[in-house]
Design a protein around this motif. Structure first.
Motif, PDB file in Angstrom:
ATOM      1  N   THR A   3       0.864  -1.180   0.000  1.00 37.56           N
ATOM      2  CA  THR A   3       0.000   0.000   0.000  1.00 37.56           C
ATOM      3  C   THR A   3       0.899   1.227   0.000  1.00 37.56           C
ATOM      4  O   THR A   3       1.219   1.794   1.045  1.00 37.56           O
ATOM      5  CB  THR A   3      -0.924   0.016   1.231  1.00 37.56           C
ATOM      6  N   PHE A   4       1.348   1.630  -1.183  1.00 37.93           N
ATOM      7  CA  PHE A   4       2.312   2.712  -1.287  1.00 37.93           C
ATOM      8  C   PHE A   4       1.748   4.007  -0.706  1.00 37.93           C
ATOM      9  O   PHE A   4       0.596   4.351  -0.900  1.00 37.93           O
ATOM     10  CB  PHE A   4       2.725   2.904  -2.753  1.00 37.93           C
ATOM     11  N   GLY A   5       2.585   4.681   0.038  1.00 40.70           N
ATOM     12  CA  GLY A   5       2.184   5.918   0.697  1.00 40.70           C
ATOM     13  C   GLY A   5       1.765   5.721   2.134  1.00 40.70           C
ATOM     14  O   GLY A   5       1.963   6.610   2.970  1.00 40.70           O
ATOM     15  N   ASN A   6       1.218   4.554   2.450  1.00 43.51           N
ATOM     16  CA  ASN A   6       0.776   4.238   3.820  1.00 43.51           C
ATOM     17  C   ASN A   6       0.902   2.734   4.059  1.00 43.51           C
ATOM     18  O   ASN A   6      -0.055   2.077   4.459  1.00 43.51           O
ATOM     19  CB  ASN A   6      -0.666   4.685   4.056  1.00 43.51           C
ATOM     20  N   ALA A   7       2.070   2.197   3.799  1.00 42.91           N
ATOM     21  CA  ALA A   7       2.265   0.754   3.880  1.00 42.91           C
ATOM     22  C   ALA A   7       2.141   0.250   5.315  1.00 42.91           C
ATOM     23  O   ALA A   7       2.484   0.952   6.273  1.00 42.91           O
ATOM     24  CB  ALA A   7       3.623   0.379   3.300  1.00 42.91           C
ATOM     25  N   ARG A   8       1.655  -0.973   5.458  1.00 41.79           N
ATOM     26  CA  ARG A   8       1.498  -1.621   6.760  1.00 41.79           C
ATOM     27  C   ARG A   8       2.630  -2.622   6.988  1.00 41.79           C
ATOM     28  O   ARG A   8       2.931  -3.442   6.113  1.00 41.79           O
ATOM     29  CB  ARG A   8       0.156  -2.349   6.844  1.00 41.79           C
ATOM     30  N   LEU A   9       3.238  -2.556   8.171  1.00 44.72           N
ATOM     31  CA  LEU A   9       4.342  -3.453   8.491  1.00 44.72           C
ATOM     32  C   LEU A   9       3.864  -4.892   8.665  1.00 44.72           C
ATOM     33  O   LEU A   9       2.851  -5.146   9.310  1.00 44.72           O
ATOM     34  CB  LEU A   9       5.050  -3.007   9.761  1.00 44.72           C
TER      35      LEU A   9
END
Length: 359
Positions: free
Chosen positions: A105-111
């Motif tokens: 999720t580019f811009g707000n990626a989840r670890l």
């Protein structure tokens, strides 16, 4: 072992890197290994993003993530330079080097993974590892950006990866208050705060910690110490299992507020933001969907999803009282501050008094 994070505002002056290197030197001299997370220098991420939009009004999300990471990497490299000037054996971990794995999720990626092997190997070799905040790679190795103000999240993730039970977050404000002391007079510091209360504040737009940082700390039992980022670096608030939040006023000055024409549009707008990793707050009665902590690119996200909605200049004001939250939409930041000051001045002497928010 020490795990620390220094906010972006710490490095507004070049000499600040030397000052922080002095702090790290004292930790190493005391026998500690140190992992330190740093954010980009003030304005650097925005400058790179603006340059990308000057080249292409609609840059690719993956390309943009690869670009904005450089702001944090430069800051980390400057701190390494300052550490080496002090005689410390230091290295920088950025991007793939962190070992952090995320979704795409580019811009707000989840670890998805916390780089324990990479972090531990680096810390075994070096006195200090400097980690560029907000960075990861997806499962295919592409650079990803965890989102705005996510150096906090990186710091907690470093603690998780290294098996540390504590992380020190050093910023311009020495702890958490029951209101923003930079906006409202009379804000009171909170010596201790439980995870749920800290998460409630963060989710409403308080400039405390990133909500995902608090969630990860809660899930993994990592205690967060909030310190001032200047000598003598006092601890203002400890976030963990204890401490409550009986009353607070939150002026969400960074909030992005979207007015929707009808309930269906409200749902579509919220779904579009959620799909891009943005955490929205819904106020159905007002037909408003908001991002309390702020986010870039909200309007393009809605447009791409075909979700009707108008981004306004309005702001949010919330009052917390014994777990009860009342949020209102204010016409501008000045109005939110004015009303927020009234509510803080009327802070109940006893919490048996009723909660009144109406103007």
């Amino acid at each position: 072992m020490s795990v620390l994070k220094f906010a972006a505002g710490t490095f507004a002056r070049p000499e600040a890197y030397r000052e922080i290197a002095g702090v790290l030197t004292r930790r190493v001299d005391a026998g500690d290994k140190v992992a330190v997370v740093v954010g980009a220098r003030p304005g650097e991420t925005e400058r790179l993003r603006d340059d990308a939009y000057a080249v292409d009004p609609a840059p690719g999300a993956a390309a943009l993530d690869g670009l904005v990471q450089h702001a944090g990497t430069v800051s980390a490299a400057l701190l390494r330079v300052a550490c080496e000037r002090r005689g410390l054996f230091a290295t920088v971990l950025a991007g793939r080097g962190t070992g952090f794995v995320s979704d795409s999720t580019f811009g707000n990626a989840r670890l998805l993974g916390y780089g324990g092997r990479e972090m531990s190997a680096a810390l075994a070799r070096y006195d200090v590892i400097v980690v560029a905040g907000g960075q990861a790679t997806d499962v295919t190795g592409r650079p990803t950006y965890l989102g705005e103000h996510t150096a906090d999240l990186s710091a907690v993730a470093v603690a998780v990866g290294l098996g540390a039970d504590r992380v020190e977050i050093c910023s311009d404000v020495p702890g958490v208050y029951d209101a923003d002391p930079n906006l409202l007079a009379g804000a009171r510091p909170l010596a201790a705060l439980d995870y749920d209360s800290a998460l409630r504040l963060a989710s409403l737009g308080a400039r405390v910690l990133h909500p995902r940082a608090v969630r990860l700390a809660r899930a993994r039992g990592v205690t967060i110490e909030c310190r001032l980022n200047r000598e003598p670096y006092p601890v203002g608030t400890t976030i963990g299992a204890g401490g409550s939040l009986p009353y607070a006023v939150v002026v969400a000055g960074d909030a992005v507020v979207v007015r929707c024409p009808d309930p269906d549009a409200l749902t579509r707008a919220a779904d579009a933001l959620t799909a891009r990793g943005v955490e929205p707050l819904l106020l159905p009665h007002d037909l408003v969907v908001a991002v309390p902590g702020g986010a870039t690119g909200v309007a393009p996200i809605l447009a791409a999803a075909g979700a009707p909605g108008r981004v306004t200049g309005e702001k949010l004001l919330s009052v917390i009282r014994d777990g009860q939250v009342v949020t209102t939409v204010e016409p501008a930041l000045e109005a939110a501050v004015r009303r927020g000051q009234q509510l803080l001045d009327a802070r109940p002497a006893t919490l048996a008094e009723p909660l009144l928010v109406a103007a």
